[in-house]
Design a protein around this motif. Structure first.
Motif, PDB file in Angstrom:
ATOM      1  N   HIS A 115       0.863  -1.126  -0.027  1.00 21.49           N
ATOM      2  CA  HIS A 115       0.108  -0.078   0.310  1.00 21.49           C
ATOM      3  C   HIS A 115       0.689   1.300  -0.016  1.00 21.49           C
ATOM      4  O   HIS A 115       0.348   2.471  -0.250  1.00 21.49           O
ATOM      5  CB  HIS A 115      -0.926  -0.091   1.143  1.00 21.49           C
ATOM      6  N   GLY A 116       2.169   0.944   0.100  1.00 18.57           N
ATOM      7  CA  GLY A 116       3.057   2.307   0.160  1.00 18.57           C
ATOM      8  C   GLY A 116       4.011   2.370   1.275  1.00 18.57           C
ATOM      9  O   GLY A 116       4.195   1.209   1.798  1.00 18.57           O
ATOM     10  N   ASN A 167      -0.433  -8.969  18.482  1.00 21.67           N
ATOM     11  CA  ASN A 167      -0.213  -9.826  17.464  1.00 21.67           C
ATOM     12  C   ASN A 167      -0.879  -9.321  16.110  1.00 21.67           C
ATOM     13  O   ASN A 167      -0.391  -9.713  14.897  1.00 21.67           O
ATOM     14  CB  ASN A 167      -0.662 -11.313  17.639  1.00 21.67           C
ATOM     15  N   GLY A 168      -2.011  -8.759  16.146  1.00 24.91           N
ATOM     16  CA  GLY A 168      -2.535  -8.387  14.794  1.00 24.91           C
ATOM     17  C   GLY A 168      -2.216  -6.969  14.271  1.00 24.91           C
ATOM     18  O   GLY A 168      -2.588  -6.694  13.380  1.00 24.91           O
ATOM     19  N   SER A 169      -1.145  -6.449  15.160  1.00 26.52           N
ATOM     20  CA  SER A 169      -0.782  -5.091  14.424  1.00 26.52           C
ATOM     21  C   SER A 169       0.058  -5.229  13.124  1.00 26.52           C
ATOM     22  O   SER A 169       0.968  -6.130  13.071  1.00 26.52           O
ATOM     23  CB  SER A 169       0.432  -4.469  15.404  1.00 26.52           C
ATOM     24  N   ARG A 170      -0.336  -4.321  12.022  1.00 29.09           N
ATOM     25  CA  ARG A 170       0.140  -4.523  10.711  1.00 29.09           C
ATOM     26  C   ARG A 170       1.578  -4.364  10.807  1.00 29.09           C
ATOM     27  O   ARG A 170       2.655  -4.999  10.250  1.00 29.09           O
ATOM     28  CB  ARG A 170      -0.372  -3.614   9.782  1.00 29.09           C
TER      29      ARG A 170
END
Ligand SMILES: Cc1cc2nc3c(=O)[nH]c(=O)nc-3n(C[C@H](O)[C@H](O)[C@H](O)COP(=O)(O)OP(=O)(O)OC[C@H]3O[C@@H](n4cnc5c(N)ncnc54)[C@H](O)[C@@H]3O)c2cc1C
Length: 231
Positions: free
Chosen positions: A47-48, A69-72
């Motif tokens: 996405h950039g 754990n879900g953090s991009r």
């Protein structure tokens, strides 16, 4: 300035402009990281380019970050993507006689590399170090993470092998021709300082570190009041 024990900068970590403000030694880098609670992690994906603020701390020659754990950001960084981590301490606004020569005093660090995932067995100790960074002694007071909390948390660390610090201090550097201009010149020092702590619970009294924060804030407020009331 490079000290003898400094790691030579890589092609991408070498400071170009005002190179005399550059430092590549570990002691300077450690001091800049240790004074920080927050870093910014820059990374690129499909996405950039992104630059995300997050809490940080140091242990030895590694900078640590953590989160869900879900953090991009953490998922990408855990996949050994290339990242750039920055830390900035703004120490002052430098007001020169000319607009062009205004500047800032600062201590900053830029670290390049890849994060490693901290293994399950070492997570608890790493989080203790974060607690100690927040307040010495805190790791012995706060309830440690339980199995669920630890399992839901990713902890990453990046080696401090490819890094540079830049430090700017001092007053305005005006052009000779501007020195007689009728313009105020000087420095507004800025600092991250504790305010008076807000108590939510103190079942065992006030810990030493809270007293220190409180004293520092009250002393500062007293000096400010004195300065404001002194003709
Ligand atoms: C609070 C603050 C305000 C600033 N304001 C300005 C401004 O208004 N305009 C401006 O041009 N510059 C400003 N700077 C300086 C800026 O961070 C760069 O150092 C500057 O743009 C020089 O870039 P360059 O093209 O020489 O180096 P680049 O080619 O951009 O950098 C080369 C390498 O040097 C290292 N490096 C560069 N800058 C830093 C740094 N600050 N700290 C640690 N390592 C660094 C990195 O490893 C980087 O990859 C500011 C810095 C801070 C901390």
């Amino acid at each position: 300035m490079t000290t003898p024990e400094a790691t030579p900068p890589s092609e991408r970590s070498r400071i170009r402009r005002l190179a005399q403000r550059g430092h590549y030694d570990r002691a300077t880098l450690h001091a800049v990281i240790d004074a920080a609670y927050v870093c910014h992690v820059a990374f690129a994906d499909e996405h950039g380019v992104h630059c995300i603020p997050t809490a940080c701390w140091r242990d030895g020659d590694y900078l640590y970050i953590h989160g869900s754990n879900g953090s991009r950001m953490l998922k990408l960084a855990a996949s050994r993507a290339q990242v750039c981590v920055t830390i900035t301490h703004l120490d002052g606004l430098v007001l020169a006689r000319s607009a062009f020569n205004h500047s800032m005093n600062y201590r900053s660090a830029v670290i390049y590399g890849e994060f490693d995932v901290v293994a399950e067995a070492f997570k608890s100790a790493a989080l203790d170090t974060l607690m100690e960074h927040i307040a010495p002694g805190r790791s012995r007071e706060a309830r440690p993470g339980n199995a669920n909390e630890l399992a839901a948390t990713t902890i990453l660390r990046i080696p401090l092998d490819e890094a540079a610090c830049k430090i700017s201090t001092g007053g305005p550097e005006d052009d000779e021709a501007d020195l007689d201009l009728p313009v105020w010149a000087g420095v507004l020092p800025l600092a991250l300082q504790p305010n008076v702590p807000v108590v939510v619970a103190a079942p065992r009294g006030t810990p030493d570190y809270v007293e220190r924060w409180q004293k520092a804030a009250l002393n500062r407020n007293a000096v400010e009041t004195l300065t404001a009331t002194t003709p």
